[in-house]
Design an enzyme around this catalytic site. Structure first.
Site, PDB file in Angstrom:
ATOM      1  N   GLU A 177       0.896  -1.638  -0.025  1.00 23.83           N
ATOM      2  CA  GLU A 177       0.135   0.289   0.414  1.00 23.83           C
ATOM      3  C   GLU A 177       0.914   0.951  -0.319  1.00 23.83           C
ATOM      4  OE1 GLU A 177      -2.687   0.521   3.424  1.00 23.83           O
ATOM      5  OE2 GLU A 177      -4.029   2.107   2.528  1.00 23.83           O
TER       6      GLU A 177
ATOM      7  N   GLY B 202       3.499   2.970  10.547  1.00 23.55           N
ATOM      8  CA  GLY B 202       3.448   1.860  11.697  1.00 23.55           C
ATOM      9  C   GLY B 202       3.079   0.202  11.548  1.00 23.55           C
TER      10      GLY B 202
ATOM     11  N   MET C  58       0.253  -2.536   9.115  1.00 21.72           N
ATOM     12  CA  MET C  58      -0.071  -2.508   7.275  1.00 21.72           C
ATOM     13  C   MET C  58      -1.248  -4.636   7.431  1.00 21.72           C
ATOM     14  SD  MET C  58      -0.750  -1.735   4.379  1.00 21.72           S
ATOM     15  CE  MET C  58      -1.717  -2.400   3.433  1.00 21.72           C
ATOM     16  N   GLU C  59      -2.001  -4.159   7.088  1.00 22.16           N
ATOM     17  CA  GLU C  59      -2.944  -4.867   7.069  1.00 22.16           C
ATOM     18  C   GLU C  59      -3.494  -5.768   6.075  1.00 22.16           C
ATOM     19  OE1 GLU C  59      -4.412  -1.731   6.407  1.00 22.16           O
ATOM     20  OE2 GLU C  59      -5.407  -1.449   5.316  1.00 22.16           O
ATOM     21  N   ASN C  60      -2.253  -6.287   5.852  1.00 24.23           N
ATOM     22  CA  ASN C  60      -2.124  -7.901   4.584  1.00 24.23           C
ATOM     23  C   ASN C  60      -3.058  -8.321   4.879  1.00 24.23           C
ATOM     24  OD1 ASN C  60      -0.094  -6.276   3.308  1.00 24.23           O
ATOM     25  ND2 ASN C  60       1.080  -6.835   4.798  1.00 24.23           N
TER      26      ASN C  60
ATOM     27  N   HIS D  18      -6.385  -2.020  15.081  1.00 19.44           N
ATOM     28  CA  HIS D  18      -7.138  -1.015  14.201  1.00 19.44           C
ATOM     29  C   HIS D  18      -6.261  -1.980  12.502  1.00 19.44           C
ATOM     30  CE1 HIS D  18      -6.379   2.327  11.811  1.00 19.44           C
ATOM     31  NE2 HIS D  18      -5.627   1.797  10.772  1.00 19.44           N
ATOM     32  N   GLU D  19      -5.062  -2.548  12.628  1.00 20.31           N
ATOM     33  CA  GLU D  19      -5.001  -3.367  11.648  1.00 20.31           C
ATOM     34  C   GLU D  19      -6.477  -5.000  11.349  1.00 20.31           C
ATOM     35  OE1 GLU D  19      -3.124  -2.121   9.948  1.00 20.31           O
ATOM     36  OE2 GLU D  19      -2.011  -0.681  10.965  1.00 20.31           O
TER      37      GLU D  19
END
Ligand SMILES: [Zn+2]
Length: 850
Positions: free
Chosen positions: A122, A254, A256-258, A290-291
């Site tokens: 991203e 911070g 990443m939500e892969n 959050h992720e």
């Protein structure tokens, strides 16, 4: 490399891609400087698209061969990608490229960090891995084979097969390329399991480097809490057999939500009482949540294009703040969020970098991962919930998940579900997404014959590209108190829709005292010409915890401004009010600690600038020191008692209650040190058994200029721990007196442990300088020059981090002509560098154009 003419991309130009991707097969043959990526992608014409141009993004790729339906082709290659003629109907595209992860210092695409391979895609990093339609509205299932000698080989989705030196992964959920991830390395898992609400068993792992295994337990608990919370509050269940988190030292963001494989900056997941502060623990819990929450708000429902970034980020920040409020104290979380919003977002919204929550143009999307998109985006969702009510919000979210699961959606889609559920017209409300700038809300009151009237007026100053502003819908939470401090009207939501609007209450016995914008019900600047007696009254009596804090904050600002502008002495109403707060056992310690804090020096500078006064950073700094000393003297007898009361017995726990006690203890220690020369802080440093107490004592000692011995001790104790060393670097700059800040930062950049290629270390040192208001803006100009020197050094290595740090210069217009001239000279010096990155060039040009 900078394009000859950087291209601006506009929201209005959106068109769908001409092809849909049916599935993707990728094979990675890992090698540090010559990784081979072989792709097989099945395309079919997109019936919803007119333009059938076949263009695949690809940057810095060495193409070895390409085939369509098995036949070699010779595509046209540009620095941006690949184009070729394609058959009518469905076809298979294959190619092989070579990339060099080891020399990829930008930390975008596939790169190496401490011997491990990892990815960050991203927003547009996947195009540095292979040729692909790298845009969020192209979604597909991925099957990935990773070949390499490493014991751990990970990608998205569920594990398929594995053997010696290879592993295959299949992700059954269609996703855009920005959610792709790959990790390979000699890593150790901290394993666990979770059973979802429908009884599905999920394997959980946090992967770390050897030596970090003992810092995973807290993160794992936070992950499980997040999974439970999302089931309970939003009805969202996890959808794969496995969920992996990997900690990486070199990371621009911070985390990443892969899909199924979250990659975290190690500072946002590794935690232990000895090395992490209470604030670190809270932040880690929030980021893991959050992720994880992105799995639904971002991954299952993604964004149609990058202009819609707030669709996933605003909503997910809102969800993680709800989570933290539930896990900890809702009022403390709210106050902390507003401090942060005002510190970062209001500054952005009031300066040259102002842009709408949903921008309508960009040159480099990486420059729009901003406080406006994230934090103001979350505020907009909070307002929407306030306006429609909790039940309608829950129904709208259910409809959103039902209607758009598997979609790449837009803000229009998002608002439509609320319109459908409530029957409301949200056309006006939508201006919060499309219009930049912080509305200023002024208010006048009148009282006659038992009738009380509040008249509000909203005005939003012009922002770049948006000279005229239409009125917005503003939910204003109001309560009324009588002169004894009793509440005569509990909180009520007024819905302001016009430029000017009045609200009335009848039958009141006497003129009430209004408590306006309770809970900070809208991200606006409230302009209310009231006096300090009323502020002191609200500080003592308001039933709304946010507004009680706000009254204290306003009183602090008022006394500080009088000190700065007129040389006044600290106001005794403020000192008395704060003493009462300190002694108020009914208030929880964390709230008391927050209330004792003063507004940031940057916020004071902005307040002065808003009044048309040119702020003098040194004068602001001195006023803050004077007020802190006056508070210490005024509270002298009470400080040691509260410090003693707030000592926490037993083993360390990062929970809200003991953390709140420590926070108040540290606040009293900080004030007390202004009288005892740091004696008590030395004791605390010597006896501390956790990082919160140790580092706070060290910070206080450095500020008192009596901490040299402890600073060396701290270094000797922690030099092996890179996350603690980040703190060591940042602390010295943060605690410096203004005239020393740039010198200390410069000295630290020459320290053998300074590594400018590591974003955490770079930010710890130079970010701390930019955050030191009086130090960065010291009249010598040394702070400006030092930062510019380092931005010039970093830009060719890591454009993303460089560009973000350019924001330090965004407030230049506030200051006097000499400072303005010095800042602009540095901005121009950076802009004149040959081959400046598109990221940095865009940021500085916007700042320059103010
Ligand atoms: Zn996010």
């Amino acid at each position: 490399m900078r394009d000859a003419a950087p291209q601006t991309i506009f929201l209005k130009d959106y068109t769908p891609f001409g092809y849909i991707v049916q599935d993707v097969h990728l094979t990675f043959k890992l090698a540090p400087r010559a990784t081979r990526v072989i792709s097989r992608i099945r395309f079919a014409p997109n019936p919803g698209a007119d333009n059938k141009t076949f263009f695949l993004h690809g940057e810095q790729l060495d193409l070895k061969w390409a085939k369509i339906n098995g036949a070699q082709i010779k595509p046209a290659i540009t620095p941006e990608g690949l184009s070729t003629d394609v058959p009518e109907g469905a076809f298979t595209f294959e190619c092989e490229v070579e990339i060099s992860p080891e020399t990829n210092t930008a930390l975008e695409g596939l790169y190496m960090s401490g011997g491990m391979y990892c990815t960050q895609c991203e927003a547009e990093g996947f195009r540095k891995i292979t040729y692909y339609p790298d845009r969020p509205d192209v979604m597909s299932t991925f099957t990935v084979r990773v070949e390499g000698p490493h014991p751990v080989l990970l990608s998205n989705g569920n594990p398929a097969t594995s053997g010696e030196h290879f592993a295959e992964w299949h992700d059954p959920w269609p996703k855009p390329a920005y959610l792709f991830a790959l990790v390979a390395g000699d890593l150790i898992a901290h394993p666990d399991r979770f059973t979802t609400m429908s009884g599905k068993d999920v394997e959980l792992n946090i992967y770390v480097r050897k030596g970090d295994e003992d810092k995973c337990a807290f993160g794992m608990e936070a992950l499980k809490k997040s999974m439970v919370w999302d089931e309970k509050v939003y009805g969202r269940e996890y959808d794969l057999d496995i969920f992996n988190i990997v900690a990486v030292d070199d990371f621009n963001m911070g985390a990443m939500e892969n899909k199924g494989l979250n990659v975290f900056n190690s500072s946002c997941v590794l935690a232990s009482p000895e090395t992490s502060t209470d604030a670190n623990f809270e932040r880690i819990e929030a980021i893991i949540a959050h992720e994880y929450f992105h799995n639904w708000t971002g991954n299952r429902i993604t964004c149609r294009d990058w202009f819609q970034l707030c669709l996933k980020e605003g909503l997910t920040v809102y969800r993680d703040s709800q989570f933290t409020s539930d896990m900890r104290s809702a009022s403390v979380k709210r106050i902390s969020d507003v401090i942060d919003l005002r510190g970062r977002q209001f500054a952005e919204d009031g300066g040259p970098l102002a842009h709408p929550v949903r921008p309508d143009r960009f040159v480099e999307i990486n420059n729009f991962y901003t406080a406006t998109v994230y934090e103001k985006g979350a505020e907009v969702i909070g307002m929407l919930k306030t306006l429609v009510g909790d039940d309608a919000y829950a129904k709208a979210l259910d409809l959103y998940f039902e209607r758009h699961d598997g979609d790449a959606a837009t803000i229009e889609d998002w608002l439509q579900v609320f319109e459908d559920v409530t029957g409301r017209n949200l056309k006006r409300f939508k201006r919060w997404y499309t219009s930049a700038g912080t509305p200023q809300l002024s208010v006048k009151e009148s009282f006659k014959n038992g009738r009380y009237k509040l008249t509000f007026r909203q005005e939003t100053p012009p922002t770049p590209g948006q000279p005229q502003k239409k009125p917005r819908v503003i939910p204003i939470a109001v309560g009324l108190l009588d002169e004894s401090g009793a509440e005569v009207l509990p909180t009520q939501i007024l819905e302001m829709t016009k430029r000017q609007q009045s609200f009335k209450w009848e039958g009141l016995a006497s003129k009430p005292v209004p408590s306006i914008l309770r809970g900070f019900s809208a991200p606006v600047i409230l302009k209310r010409y009231t006096d300090d007696d009323e502020r002191a009254f609200l500080l003592a009596h308001d039933t709304d915890p946010f507004n009680r804090w706000e009254a204290g904050r306003e009183l602090a600002k008022s006394t500080l401004l009088n000190m700065i502008e007129d040389g006044a002495s600290p106001d005794t109403r403020y000192l008395d009010g704060m003493l009462a707060v300190l002694r108020d056992d009914a208030l929880d310690p964390a709230t008391r600690a927050l209330m004792l804090g003063l507004p940031s020096q940057s916020e004071l500078a902005q307040t002065l600038a808003d009044k048309g006064v040119v702020p003098d950073p040194q004068a602001i700094y001195e006023a803050v020191q004077t007020l802190n000393l006056a508070m210490a003297q005024h509270m002298q007898d009470t400080l040691p008692r509260i410090y003693a009361q707030c000592q926490v017995e037993g083993p360390y726990s990062p929970d809200a209650e003991p953390a709140g006690k420590r926070e108040l203890a540290i606040a009293t220690l900080g004030l007390g040190s202004r009288l005892d020369g740091g004696k008590a802080a030395k004791d605390q440093f010597a006896s501390a058994d956790n990082m919160t107490l140790q580092i706070s004592a060290l910070a206080i000692l450095l500020r008192q200029k009596v901490g040299d011995t402890e600073l060396d001790q701290f270094y000797a104790q922690w030099k092996h721990d890179r996350l603690v060393m980040d703190k060591w670097f940042g602390l010295q700059v943060g605690a410096a007196v203004p005239e020393d800040a740039a010198y200390i930062a410069e000295k630290l950049t020459q320290h053998p442990d300074f590594d400018h290629k590591n974003p955490n270390r770079f930010r710890a040192t130079l970010g701390a300088l930019a955050a030191h208001h009086a130090g960065f803006h010291h009249i010598s100009g040394r702070g400006y020059t030092l930062l510019a020197d380092w931005l010039i050094t970093l830009d060719p290595i890591n454009p993303q981090t460089t560009a973000r740090m350019c924001a330090a210069f965004q407030t230049w217009k506030r200051y006097d002509p000499k400072r303005q001239e010095m800042i602009l000279a540095e901005v121009d010096r950076i802009l004149a560098q040959p081959n400046l990155s598109r990221d940095t060039a865009e940021m500085l040009s916007r700042i320059r154009a103010a």
